[in-house]
Design a protein around this motif. Sequence first.
Motif, PDB file in Angstrom:
ATOM      1  N   ASP A  46     -14.942-158.583  42.876  1.00  0.00           N
ATOM      2  CA  ASP A  46     -14.345-157.291  42.538  1.00  0.00           C
ATOM      3  C   ASP A  46     -12.860-157.424  42.232  1.00  0.00           C
ATOM      4  O   ASP A  46     -12.309-156.660  41.438  1.00  0.00           O
ATOM      5  CB  ASP A  46     -14.538-156.295  43.683  1.00  0.00           C
ATOM      6  N   HIS A  47     -12.215-158.395  42.864  1.00  0.00           N
ATOM      7  CA  HIS A  47     -10.788-158.622  42.647  1.00  0.00           C
ATOM      8  C   HIS A  47     -10.533-160.116  42.708  1.00  0.00           C
ATOM      9  O   HIS A  47     -11.036-160.798  43.602  1.00  0.00           O
ATOM     10  CB  HIS A  47      -9.954-157.904  43.714  1.00  0.00           C
ATOM     11  N   ASP A  94     -12.936-163.111  33.655  1.00  0.00           N
ATOM     12  CA  ASP A  94     -13.886-162.119  34.149  1.00  0.00           C
ATOM     13  C   ASP A  94     -14.783-161.578  33.038  1.00  0.00           C
ATOM     14  O   ASP A  94     -15.982-161.371  33.244  1.00  0.00           O
ATOM     15  CB  ASP A  94     -13.140-160.969  34.821  1.00  0.00           C
ATOM     16  N   ARG A  98     -18.683-161.925  33.476  1.00  0.00           N
ATOM     17  CA  ARG A  98     -19.373-160.646  33.707  1.00  0.00           C
ATOM     18  C   ARG A  98     -20.286-160.260  32.544  1.00  0.00           C
ATOM     19  O   ARG A  98     -21.369-159.684  32.766  1.00  0.00           O
ATOM     20  CB  ARG A  98     -18.327-159.559  33.948  1.00  0.00           C
ATOM     21  N   TRP A 146      -5.411-154.867  36.452  1.00  0.00           N
ATOM     22  CA  TRP A 146      -6.720-155.143  37.056  1.00  0.00           C
ATOM     23  C   TRP A 146      -7.496-153.859  37.353  1.00  0.00           C
ATOM     24  O   TRP A 146      -8.732-153.847  37.342  1.00  0.00           O
ATOM     25  CB  TRP A 146      -6.593-155.991  38.315  1.00  0.00           C
ATOM     26  N   LEU A 147      -6.807-152.761  37.599  1.00  0.00           N
ATOM     27  CA  LEU A 147      -7.504-151.489  37.786  1.00  0.00           C
ATOM     28  C   LEU A 147      -8.318-151.134  36.548  1.00  0.00           C
ATOM     29  O   LEU A 147      -9.413-150.565  36.659  1.00  0.00           O
ATOM     30  CB  LEU A 147      -6.502-150.375  38.108  1.00  0.00           C
ATOM     31  N   ALA A 149      -9.736-153.312  34.616  1.00  0.00           N
ATOM     32  CA  ALA A 149     -10.925-154.167  34.677  1.00  0.00           C
ATOM     33  C   ALA A 149     -11.968-153.570  35.620  1.00  0.00           C
ATOM     34  O   ALA A 149     -13.167-153.569  35.314  1.00  0.00           O
ATOM     35  CB  ALA A 149     -10.532-155.571  35.129  1.00  0.00           C
ATOM     36  N   GLN A 150     -11.521-153.062  36.753  1.00  0.00           N
ATOM     37  CA  GLN A 150     -12.466-152.460  37.696  1.00  0.00           C
ATOM     38  C   GLN A 150     -13.100-151.203  37.108  1.00  0.00           C
ATOM     39  O   GLN A 150     -14.294-150.954  37.307  1.00  0.00           O
ATOM     40  CB  GLN A 150     -11.744-152.140  39.006  1.00  0.00           C
ATOM     41  N   GLU A 151     -12.316-150.439  36.368  1.00  0.00           N
ATOM     42  CA  GLU A 151     -12.828-149.209  35.755  1.00  0.00           C
ATOM     43  C   GLU A 151     -13.909-149.508  34.721  1.00  0.00           C
ATOM     44  O   GLU A 151     -14.794-148.678  34.485  1.00  0.00           O
ATOM     45  CB  GLU A 151     -11.662-148.452  35.104  1.00  0.00           C
ATOM     46  N   ALA A 153     -15.925-152.396  34.693  1.00  0.00           N
ATOM     47  CA  ALA A 153     -16.739-153.530  35.135  1.00  0.00           C
ATOM     48  C   ALA A 153     -18.224-153.350  34.832  1.00  0.00           C
ATOM     49  O   ALA A 153     -18.976-154.320  34.864  1.00  0.00           O
ATOM     50  CB  ALA A 153     -16.545-153.752  36.637  1.00  0.00           C
ATOM     51  N   HIS A 154     -18.634-152.144  34.514  1.00  0.00           N
ATOM     52  CA  HIS A 154     -20.055-151.840  34.319  1.00  0.00           C
ATOM     53  C   HIS A 154     -20.502-151.915  32.868  1.00  0.00           C
ATOM     54  O   HIS A 154     -21.697-151.809  32.583  1.00  0.00           O
ATOM     55  CB  HIS A 154     -20.321-150.416  34.820  1.00  0.00           C
ATOM     56  N   ARG A 159     -15.081-152.390  28.457  1.00  0.00           N
ATOM     57  CA  ARG A 159     -14.093-153.441  28.730  1.00  0.00           C
ATOM     58  C   ARG A 159     -13.397-153.855  27.441  1.00  0.00           C
ATOM     59  O   ARG A 159     -12.160-153.989  27.395  1.00  0.00           O
ATOM     60  CB  ARG A 159     -14.774-154.647  29.371  1.00  0.00           C
TER      61      ARG A 159
END
Length: 262
Positions: A46-47, A94, A98, A146-147, A149-151, A153-154, A159
């Motif tokens: 996740d990070h 990532d 991913r 990175w936030l 990337a987390q937003e 990630a799905h 992305r």
Amino acid sequence: MPDLSEAIRAALLTGDKRGKVMATRALVRDWRRDALPTGFSASMPDHPAWPDGLEVLPPGKMPKRGKGGSHRNRIALWHSLAHIEFVAIDLALDIVGRFGAEMGKDFVADFLAVAADEAMHFALIDRHLATMGATYGDLPVHAGLWLSAQETAHDAGARLAVVPMVLEARGLDVTPGTLARVESQGDLRGAQILQRILDDEIRHVAAGARHFDVFCRTHGKEPKNHWKMLVNRHFKGVLRPPFNDSARLAAGLSRDLYETVV
């Protein structure tokens, strides 16, 4: 033998700055030599790991950076650039780990090349910081990149829409002004580094735009409308002019794509 995703995960979880650069270079080299099989058995963290002791603040709590040519301001500028490039290594790794299985070999090759470039950019900047008596980790940083990337990630499309086509494209807009300011301060080596980064980032944004088009064709989406929808949904900032239209066009981003999102 580990596969590509396992090597990527290991690099992402390497916090030491030199260790991450070396791990990234090694896995890209091994993959290109067919010494690292293309496989996606490992999940992505996740990070990623960052250097021990790195002070990470919320974006709104970051100290204001002066724009003058003082030694302190120069260090703050180059430290900020170092962090951008360090996180860019993680972003490029990532996206491969991913979404590589979904997007295919050309996607993997393009974004591993991006990862290698970002590792080189970071190493150049960190060495330049050393000439000022500083190093990456001396100043606080934020996790805004990175936030994003987390937003996203799905969704590979989200992305691509946000990271290369918004965040990296913003670098095309701001780097020429930074380069001119650095050059005016007599920092010719710094100007050379920034020119190299600018040239490479055009290719990075182009890779993002190209694979976004592939994603849209595969999923029956109209690229311009789908990009605007994804940016409005997943990008937390605001697209602000001025835009470097010539560099964006060279990267495959026409003005009619982004002007209605402003």
